[in-house]
Design an enzyme around this catalytic site. Structure first.
Site, PDB file in Angstrom:
ATOM      1  N   ASP A 172       0.769  -1.109  -0.257  1.00 29.59           N
ATOM      2  CA  ASP A 172      -0.137  -0.208   0.620  1.00 29.59           C
ATOM      3  C   ASP A 172       1.192   1.371  -0.042  1.00 29.59           C
ATOM      4  O   ASP A 172       0.683   2.268   0.554  1.00 29.59           O
ATOM      5  CB  ASP A 172      -0.772   0.063   1.315  1.00 29.59           C
ATOM      6  CG  ASP A 172      -1.805  -1.466   1.175  1.00 29.59           C
ATOM      7  OD1 ASP A 172      -2.344  -2.142   0.260  1.00 29.59           O
ATOM      8  OD2 ASP A 172      -1.946  -1.849   2.403  1.00 29.59           O
ATOM      9  N   GLU A 229     -11.198   0.368  -3.417  1.00 30.96           N
ATOM     10  CA  GLU A 229     -10.331   0.587  -2.743  1.00 30.96           C
ATOM     11  C   GLU A 229      -9.268   1.682  -3.083  1.00 30.96           C
ATOM     12  O   GLU A 229      -9.184   1.680  -4.170  1.00 30.96           O
ATOM     13  CB  GLU A 229     -10.078  -0.446  -1.625  1.00 30.96           C
ATOM     14  CG  GLU A 229     -10.962  -1.820  -1.184  1.00 30.96           C
ATOM     15  CD  GLU A 229      -9.541  -2.935  -0.981  1.00 30.96           C
ATOM     16  OE1 GLU A 229      -9.801  -3.626  -0.036  1.00 30.96           O
ATOM     17  OE2 GLU A 229      -9.327  -3.620  -1.422  1.00 30.96           O
TER      18      GLU A 229
END
Length: 518
Positions: free
Chosen positions: A22, A182
């Site tokens: 991420d 997301e």
């Protein structure tokens, strides 16, 4: 003034090997800064800097005190999800989600190495919040909301000094119809607003998608294809997505994103890593790699001349060699949840890392004594020299490779039924198996775990010269793909541990050094 020349830039992917998922990135003056998720590990949110996007140095961790991050009771793969890093008018902002704690919040700093502020909480959003500073002074939060196929992005304006919402959240992005929209980010590039997010879940269907609008709330015209994915390719890098964009000093654009290097058998103990690729603009749309194989392990990119590397090879984000435990622990070291005061010391016995076991063991969610660092190579060995003379039954200390509470292998010294023993234990899918137990007459052992694509080998020595193989555990069983009770978002971490296995231990475990070699 001489004309800037383009050149062939070569670099290796991933730029951050090991469990660094991420990624989020900003440019601030002469440096780029990058952060990643940290989940149940403390300190949280490792932060790196680079002059050239290729050579990275960890300069600290954003969340390094309990007032910022209290992980008490949080299971593995809970904790800190998907941080986003932004820079505006001399201040750095890191926004993230503490999923079982205080929820969405951000912290600020003028020096990215810290200290960072205490959390400023924000009211709306599920996970993966991001900040956007518009030209008119307005500041927006964009965040994921909902689950699975209902997952979407919401957006609202905040007062950046207080976190107070200045508008009601609006649904601004539904993705491409796939599950798990997301990691949304809002950008403004050449006067156009872009909404970019991941879709498909963080496995084989993972992809990055994008839309554009002339308004920050949209509606956003979606580009019909992913701008980044390998879901249809037989390729050594898979699961690509969760990207962030950055413009370099020469006006070229790049993307950082997560990916996984799968073995031939379809797993990777290293977990999700950080990759870098160029962005190509065409008709106002950014493109990275839509099933073309552009993202490779050996990258060759024709770009304008980059800044000279700022860091020597010994100061990259790949940390190998011996740590003598002189002075402070390096920023690559971390604990499972917040460390308990008095259980870890570098000063009690200078030149040694001293650990005291707690009641919790490696399979427990409560406070445990474990100090570790990410595994960054599939083929590697991890060695330490331990001095430990347990006096109470079940006191234990040693060397461990850990995925989570359900998957870990360890070897060390313990006291069992009044005898001090060398032990080797394999925990797979939550079931522990003592595979070696032998009485010993020494309080000092050299311990080693060797990693290959197929297995972890547990080895010991009584003199540091002659080594004896004890057992091997499956590498697949340590991989995130082999989870049982809940999805695993982390990769393997090698560490040093101590435990009283049911009661606090008063016997110190002295680790003289730790060596990571490839």
């Amino acid at each position: 003034m001489s004309q800037i020349q383009s050149q062939l830039i070569r670099y290796a992917n991933p730029i951050l090997p090991g469990f660094y998922p991420d990624p989020s990135i900003v440019k601030a003056e002469e440096y780029f800064y990058l952060i990643c998720s940290s989940f149940e590990y403390f300190p949280g949110v490792p932060i790196f800097r680079s002059r050239d996007l290729i050579h990275w140095e960890q300069i600290g961790n954003v969340l390094d005190r309990v007032s910022q991050l209290d992980l008490t009771g949080q299971k593995s793969s809970d904790g800190i999800y998907a941080p986003a890093l932004r820079y505006h008018k001399g201040t750095f902002y890191m926004i993230t989600t503490d999923v079982r704690g205080i929820g969405n919040f951000y912290v600020t700093a003028t020096d990215p190495a810290g200290p960072w502020s205490d959390p400023i909480r924000i009211p709306y959003g599920g996970i993966d919040p991001s900040l956007f500073f518009d030209d008119d002074g307005k500041v927006y939060v964009t965040a994921q909301q909902g689950a699975d196929y209902d997952s979407h992005a919401i957006q609202y304006e905040i007062d950046i000094t207080t976190g107070e919402a200045l508008s009601e959240p609006q649904v601004v992005w539904h993705g491409d119809g796939g599950p798990w929209t997301e990691g949304p980010h809002l950008y403004k590039i050449n006067g156009v607003y872009y909404m970019m997010s991941a879709s498909g879940g963080t496995a084989k269907e993972h992809r990055e998608i994008i839309g554009r609008s002339d308004q920050p709330y949209g509606s956003f015209e979606r580009y019909p294809e992913p701008i980044l994915t390998h879901r249809h390719l037989d390729h050594p890098i898979q699961y690509l997505g969760h990207a962030d964009l950055v413009e370099d000093h020469q006006g070229d654009w790049w993307a950082v994103f997560l990916g996984v290097r799968l073995t031939e058998d379809g797993y990777s103990v290293l977990g999700r890593e950080t990759f870098l690729a160029p962005v190509v603009w065409s008709e106002g749309w950014p493109h990275i790699d839509n099933n073309e194989g552009i993202v490779s392990l050996d990258m060759k990119v024709q770009r304008l001349t980059m800044a000279s590397p700022s860091l020597s090879q010994s100061h990259t984000a790949i940390v190998v060699g011996r740590d003598e435990f002189d002075g402070e622990l390096g920023p690559q070291w971390m604990f499972v949840r917040n460390p308990t005061e008095g259980t870890c010391s570098l000063t009690e016995k200078p030149g040694f890392l001293t650990l005291y076991g707690q009641a919790g063991g490696l399979g427990d969610v409560g406070p445990i004594t474990f100090v570790g660092r990410r595994q960054q190579h599939i083929h590697a060995s991890f060695t330490t020299c331990l001095t430990f003379m347990p006096v109470a039954d079940r006191e234990e200390a040693g060397l461990c490779i850990r995925r989570d509470e359900d998957a870990h292998y360890e070897l060390g010294i313990s006291r069992l039924d009044g005898r001090n023993v060398l032990l080797a234990r394999l925990t797979v899918r939550g079931e522990s198996n003592m595979v070696h137990e032998r009485e010993i007459g020494t309080d000092q052992l050299w311990l080693r775990i060797e990693s290959t694509e197929k297995e972890y080998r547990l080895i010991y020595s009584e003199d540091g010269q002659d080594w004896t193989f004890l057992c091997a555990g499956s590498a697949r069983a340590i991989s995130p793909e082999d989870f049982v009770h809940k999805m695993c978002f982390t990769g393997s971490v090698v560490g040093l541990y101590a435990t009283g296995n049911g009661q606090a231990s008063s016997t110190p475990a002295y680790f003289d050094w730790f060596e990571y070699s490839v």
